[in-house]
Scaffold this motif. Structure first.
Motif, mmCIF file in Angstrom:
data_model
loop_
_atom_site.group_PDB
_atom_site.id
_atom_site.type_symbol
_atom_site.label_atom_id
_atom_site.label_comp_id
_atom_site.label_asym_id
_atom_site.label_seq_id
_atom_site.Cartn_x
_atom_site.Cartn_y
_atom_site.Cartn_z
ATOM 1 N N VAL A 187 -4.726 -3.425 12.717
ATOM 2 C CA VAL A 187 -4.134 -3.910 11.790
ATOM 3 C C VAL A 187 -4.938 -4.969 10.984
ATOM 4 C CG1 VAL A 187 -1.981 -5.013 10.664
ATOM 5 C CG2 VAL A 187 -1.979 -3.263 12.555
ATOM 6 N N ARG A 188 -5.050 -5.022 9.627
ATOM 7 C CA ARG A 188 -5.924 -5.884 9.068
ATOM 8 C C ARG A 188 -4.967 -6.361 7.754
ATOM 9 N NH1 ARG A 188 -9.123 -1.288 9.629
ATOM 10 N NH2 ARG A 188 -10.904 -1.713 10.888
ATOM 11 N N THR A 189 -5.274 -7.680 7.421
ATOM 12 C CA THR A 189 -4.825 -8.134 6.165
ATOM 13 C C THR A 189 -5.815 -8.462 5.135
ATOM 14 O OG1 THR A 189 -2.861 -9.208 7.414
ATOM 15 C CG2 THR A 189 -3.333 -10.159 5.239
ATOM 16 N N ASP A 190 -5.736 -7.881 4.042
ATOM 17 C CA ASP A 190 -6.698 -8.221 2.876
ATOM 18 C C ASP A 190 -6.368 -9.657 2.183
ATOM 19 O OD1 ASP A 190 -9.072 -6.482 1.720
ATOM 20 O OD2 ASP A 190 -8.031 -7.916 0.119
ATOM 21 N N HIS A 191 -7.251 -10.461 2.434
ATOM 22 C CA HIS A 191 -6.974 -11.826 1.781
ATOM 23 C C HIS A 191 -7.346 -11.928 0.434
ATOM 24 C CE1 HIS A 191 -7.170 -12.859 6.069
ATOM 25 N NE2 HIS A 191 -5.957 -13.718 5.775
ATOM 26 N N ILE B 86 4.069 -0.367 5.728
ATOM 27 C CA ILE B 86 4.226 1.049 5.969
ATOM 28 C C ILE B 86 2.825 1.742 6.125
ATOM 29 C CG2 ILE B 86 4.959 3.219 5.279
ATOM 30 C CD1 ILE B 86 7.200 1.527 3.870
ATOM 31 N N HIS B 87 2.432 2.580 7.061
ATOM 32 C CA HIS B 87 1.159 3.133 7.122
ATOM 33 C C HIS B 87 1.024 4.197 5.850
ATOM 34 C CE1 HIS B 87 -2.124 5.801 8.390
ATOM 35 N NE2 HIS B 87 -2.174 5.007 9.367
ATOM 36 N N SER C 47 -1.505 -1.678 2.211
ATOM 37 C CA SER C 47 -1.155 -0.554 3.063
ATOM 38 C C SER C 47 -2.339 -0.011 3.695
ATOM 39 C CB SER C 47 0.181 0.147 2.713
ATOM 40 O OG SER C 47 0.141 1.374 3.534
ATOM 41 N N VAL C 48 -3.203 0.536 2.626
ATOM 42 C CA VAL C 48 -4.286 1.363 2.831
ATOM 43 C C VAL C 48 -5.355 0.172 3.545
ATOM 44 C CG1 VAL C 48 -6.235 2.477 1.785
ATOM 45 C CG2 VAL C 48 -3.912 2.804 1.112
ATOM 46 N N MET D 261 6.554 -5.298 -2.174
ATOM 47 C CA MET D 261 5.280 -5.243 -1.849
ATOM 48 C C MET D 261 5.106 -5.716 -0.205
ATOM 49 S SD MET D 261 1.997 -7.728 -3.242
ATOM 50 C CE MET D 261 2.715 -9.040 -1.903
ATOM 51 N N ILE D 262 5.931 -6.273 0.193
ATOM 52 C CA ILE D 262 5.649 -6.757 1.535
ATOM 53 C C ILE D 262 6.189 -5.259 2.717
ATOM 54 C CG2 ILE D 262 6.740 -8.069 3.581
ATOM 55 C CD1 ILE D 262 6.805 -10.435 1.695
ATOM 56 N N ILE D 263 7.117 -4.774 2.099
ATOM 57 C CA ILE D 263 7.682 -3.615 2.716
ATOM 58 C C ILE D 263 6.531 -2.364 2.724
ATOM 59 C CG2 ILE D 263 9.224 -1.810 2.790
ATOM 60 C CD1 ILE D 263 10.457 -4.394 3.998
#
Length: 443
Positions: free
Chosen positions: A21-25, A79-80, A406-407, A73-75
């Motif tokens: 899992v990654r977070t795109d800053h 989601i995959h 999500s992507v 947006m958070i939801i």
């Protein structure tokens, strides 16, 4: 659906069961920055909507939509993206139904049926359809990849043409600018999705012929009725020639706006009621100069029609100056660049076309808005994503950000392990298990 046959050692099998899992800053930071600018500038630009009862009402109302958009947006980003892919047909059908509902019982705005009232809220289905066009094209292009080649099948080309034609046809009577934006999104998606040049030129030719014929018919149609009192009042309020909305309506509006856009010496002419919307926009930008007059010190926000929506960029430049205006332009370009970088790194077609499609929806609309405000394009109505006042626009932009996140969060990159790449193949539907066109060598 049968999973592809693979042989994994125990270590690879363990890694395959773990989803990275990654977070795109970059995307998160851009979203937050645009929302901050919206809150600051809309308070100033909404002066025409301020009531005696509550001067904070316009910004509070917009704030509700921002919060709802943030929630969506958070939801979505949790989601995959494979589940988002499965939801696309339902979303597209829902948007088509809304557009047909507008055509039958829609609320008129600027001489055309554009909105529907739902649970006390006014929604613009055209904004939802822009995102539906991008998602639908992603759905089609990911399913019709030619194995081992950077191309889509003939069936994929035909399906893409028909779907994009449906979206443009539904928008055509609502406004030419929305149709142009959706067409630009669709053809850009074809390139990102790996459609071969021959098929791309065929699709472009079909649209040029059909679209050109439709535009000619629309702009040369004879009047069918006399102007109504309602049409006259709306024309006066929107500073338009009342005769332009009679009869066939939008075709005359397009002709008049094109003629006005290409009139000589328009930047040096005296103020007039007919062209005051663009003239006050130019005045606001000239008054702002390089540094701006300061936040909350706009003068033109009280005179410029739709300063809080269709012309918010002019108020931003007036208050914050040219450098901030260029900075906002860079923010939107950054979204496109970041999405392109992510797309080049993905192993599969689906995440790439989803990410780029959502980026196109946000960035093309922003560029169109800025081009209108600066006088490059004829006068029309396009909101600045997340910044302009308008609930539907905020919701769709937030949904687009959520899908991109999500992507970026779940899609496997070409730098990931073989076990992670195999895991992605196992969980994706079999009909979209195609290699990213950016990684397929051309013959």
């Amino acid at each position: 659906m049968d999973s592809p046959a693979v042989s994994l050692n125990p270590n690879e099998a363990s890694a395959a069961r773990t989803v990275k899992v990654r977070t795109d800053h970059h995307l998160w930071g851009t979203y937050i920055l645009l929302v901050i600018i919206a809150v600051i500038e809309l308070f100033s630009a909404s002066i025409q909507e301020v009531t005696d009862a509550n001067i904070f009402e316009p910004i509070m109302r917009h704030g509700v939509f921002i919060l709802v958009g943030l929630f969506l947006m958070i939801i979505l980003q949790k989601i995959h993206y494979r589940y988002i892919y499965g939801f696309i047909p339902l979303y597209v059908v829902g948007c088509v139904i809304l557009m047909l509902w507008v055509a039958v019982a829609g609320v008129k705005i600027n001489g055309a049926k554009r909105a529907v009232e739902l649970a006390g809220f006014m929604l613009l289905p055209a904004e939802f359809l822009k995102l539906a066009a991008a998602l639908g094209m992603a759905w089609i292009l990911s399913r019709f990849q030619v194995k081992g080649k950077r191309d889509v099948s003939v069936a994929g080309m035909v399906t893409a043409i028909l779907f994009l034609g449906l979206c443009c046809g539904l928008l055509f009577s609502h406004g030419l600018s929305n149709t142009i934006v959706v067409a630009a999104i669709g053809f850009s998606m074809m390139l990102v999705g790996g459609m071969g040049w021959k098929k791309f030129v065929i699709a472009l030719g079909v649209f040029a012929v059909v679209g050109g014929a439709a535009f000619y018919i629309k702009t040369h149609a004879a009047d069918k009725a006399e102007i109504t009192e309602y049409q006259h009042q709306m024309a006066v309020l929107n500073h338009e020639n009342a005769d332009s909305v009679s009869g066939s309506g939008r075709g005359k509006v397009w002709n008049n706006r094109l003629a006005a856009h290409f009139r000589p010496n328009k930047h040096a002419e005296a103020l007039s009621s007919e062209h005051q919307q663009e003239q006050y926009s130019y005045i606001a930008q000239a008054r702002g100069g390089v540094k701006g007059v300061g936040i909350g010190r706009s003068r033109e926000n009280a005179r410029l029609p739709l300063a809080f929506s269709d012309y918010i960029y002019a108020i931003i430049i007036e208050e914050m100056g040219l450098f901030v205006g260029i900075g906002i332009l860079i923010c939107y370009i950054w979204i496109l660049g970041r999405s392109a970088k992510l797309t080049m790194a993905f192993k599969q077609t689906l995440p790439g076309v989803l990410c780029m499609g959502c980026a196109f929806v946000i960035v093309f609309q922003a560029l169109y808005h800025m081009a209108i405000v600066s006088g490059v394009f004829p006068v029309s109505g396009q909101p600045l994503p997340l910044i302009s006042k308008g609930g539907t626009s905020v919701l769709t932009a937030s949904m687009a950000f959520g899908i991109m996140l999500s992507v970026a969060r779940h899609a496997v990159r070409n730098t990931d392990t073989k076990a992670e790449q195999t895991r992605e193949l196992e969980i994706l539907p079999e009909n979209v298990q195609s290699a990213n066109p950016a990684e397929v060598k051309t013959n």
